[in-house]
Scaffold this motif. Sequence first.
Motif, PDB file in Angstrom:
ATOM      1  N   THR A 193       0.830  -1.212   0.000  1.00 20.29           N
ATOM      2  CA  THR A 193       0.000   0.000   0.000  1.00 20.29           C
ATOM      3  C   THR A 193       0.865   1.263   0.000  1.00 20.29           C
ATOM      4  O   THR A 193       0.674   2.174   0.820  1.00 20.29           O
ATOM      5  CB  THR A 193      -0.981   0.015   1.194  1.00 20.29           C
ATOM      6  N   LEU A 194       1.795   1.309  -0.933  1.00 17.42           N
ATOM      7  CA  LEU A 194       2.670   2.462  -1.088  1.00 17.42           C
ATOM      8  C   LEU A 194       2.453   3.077  -2.459  1.00 17.42           C
ATOM      9  O   LEU A 194       2.038   2.413  -3.403  1.00 17.42           O
ATOM     10  CB  LEU A 194       4.138   2.056  -0.908  1.00 17.42           C
ATOM     11  N   GLY A 195       2.755   4.379  -2.563  1.00 18.92           N
ATOM     12  CA  GLY A 195       2.399   5.108  -3.767  1.00 18.92           C
ATOM     13  C   GLY A 195       3.421   5.121  -4.872  1.00 18.92           C
ATOM     14  O   GLY A 195       3.101   5.469  -6.010  1.00 18.92           O
ATOM     15  N   GLY A 196       4.662   4.753  -4.588  1.00 18.10           N
ATOM     16  CA  GLY A 196       5.676   4.804  -5.641  1.00 18.10           C
ATOM     17  C   GLY A 196       7.058   4.486  -5.098  1.00 18.10           C
ATOM     18  O   GLY A 196       7.228   4.101  -3.935  1.00 18.10           O
ATOM     19  N   GLN A 197       8.063   4.675  -5.962  1.00 19.06           N
ATOM     20  CA  GLN A 197       9.426   4.276  -5.615  1.00 19.06           C
ATOM     21  C   GLN A 197       9.985   5.065  -4.442  1.00 19.06           C
ATOM     22  O   GLN A 197      10.702   4.513  -3.599  1.00 19.06           O
ATOM     23  CB  GLN A 197      10.340   4.436  -6.834  1.00 19.06           C
ATOM     24  N   VAL A 198       9.674   6.345  -4.354  1.00 22.07           N
ATOM     25  CA  VAL A 198      10.167   7.155  -3.244  1.00 22.07           C
ATOM     26  C   VAL A 198       9.665   6.605  -1.911  1.00 22.07           C
ATOM     27  O   VAL A 198      10.418   6.501  -0.931  1.00 22.07           O
ATOM     28  CB  VAL A 198       9.741   8.626  -3.411  1.00 22.07           C
ATOM     29  N   GLU A 199       8.406   6.216  -1.881  1.00 25.12           N
ATOM     30  CA  GLU A 199       7.850   5.644  -0.649  1.00 25.12           C
ATOM     31  C   GLU A 199       8.457   4.275  -0.342  1.00 25.12           C
ATOM     32  O   GLU A 199       8.639   3.921   0.829  1.00 25.12           O
ATOM     33  CB  GLU A 199       6.328   5.535  -0.772  1.00 25.12           C
ATOM     34  N   LEU A 200       8.803   3.512  -1.381  1.00 27.12           N
ATOM     35  CA  LEU A 200       9.482   2.228  -1.161  1.00 27.12           C
ATOM     36  C   LEU A 200      10.833   2.443  -0.483  1.00 27.12           C
ATOM     37  O   LEU A 200      11.184   1.738   0.470  1.00 27.12           O
ATOM     38  CB  LEU A 200       9.683   1.497  -2.495  1.00 27.12           C
ATOM     39  N   VAL A 201      11.579   3.410  -0.986  1.00 24.47           N
ATOM     40  CA  VAL A 201      12.899   3.692  -0.405  1.00 24.47           C
ATOM     41  C   VAL A 201      12.760   4.193   1.025  1.00 24.47           C
ATOM     42  O   VAL A 201      13.502   3.777   1.920  1.00 24.47           O
ATOM     43  CB  VAL A 201      13.664   4.722  -1.267  1.00 24.47           C
ATOM     44  N   ARG A 202      11.791   5.077   1.266  1.00 28.11           N
ATOM     45  CA  ARG A 202      11.569   5.584   2.619  1.00 28.11           C
ATOM     46  C   ARG A 202      11.212   4.437   3.567  1.00 28.11           C
ATOM     47  O   ARG A 202      11.715   4.370   4.696  1.00 28.11           O
ATOM     48  CB  ARG A 202      10.453   6.632   2.605  1.00 28.11           C
TER      49      ARG A 202
END
Length: 215
Positions: A193-202
Motif C-alpha cells: 500500500t505504497l504510492g511509488g518508488q520514493v515511498e518504497l525507499v523511505r
Amino acid sequence: MTIEVLIASEHPVVRFGLKFLVAGTPDMGVSGDAADGHATLEMIRQHEWGLVMLDLCMPGRSGLELIKMIKAERPRLPVLVFSPQREEMYAVRAIRAGASGYLSLRADTETVLSAMRRVAGGRMFVSQRVTELLASHPVQDGAMLPHDRLTDREYGIFSRIVSGATLTDIADELSLSIKTVSTHKSHILDKMTLGGQVELVRYAIEHKLLDTVRE
C-alpha cells in the motif's frame, strides 16, 4: 573424509577467496564452482556434495528461489548462504527457504571455516542477530509487516529497487522481461500500500532494509 564444497557466486574474486581459504584445511576441499543459478543446479545434479556455499546475488535465479530448488532436488544437502547484504534483508527468508545458515562476507576466516564445518555436519549456523530476527519474525499474516507479505521473487525485486537498480538492470540480472519486472513492481506497491518508488525507499530506510553494500 574430506567435505566436498561447491561454491556458487557470480563474483570471481569471492570464488577465488573461498577456494584459497579452504585450500589450507585438511578436512575440506572445493571441488567445483558455479557463476550463476543454472550452472549451480546442473552441478548439484551431477555430483554428490557435502556443502554448498551460496551467494544470494546470483544471475539467472534469485538466491531464495535457488535454495528452494536445491532442497527440492537434494533435501539433505546443506546450504550455507554467504552475503554482503544486511541480515535484516534476507537472513530469515533464507533460513525459511531451507538454508542451514546465513554468513556475512565480513566474517573473519575462523568464523567462516567454523560455520562451514558446522553446517556440513548437519547443524545450523546463525549469528546472535539472526537468532533475534528469527525469534521476533511473525508467522501469522495479520501480524506481518508489509514487506513480509511479498513473495521471495517480489522481495528480491523490492530489494533491488530500493538499492537503486533500474527495471532494466533487474530484468537483465534475473533474466526477466522489463514488462514482467514492472508487473512485479506494481504488485509490490499494491501489497505494501505504497504510492511509488520514493515511498518504497523511505519504507526500506525506516525498517533498516536498505542494502548500502549492494553495487
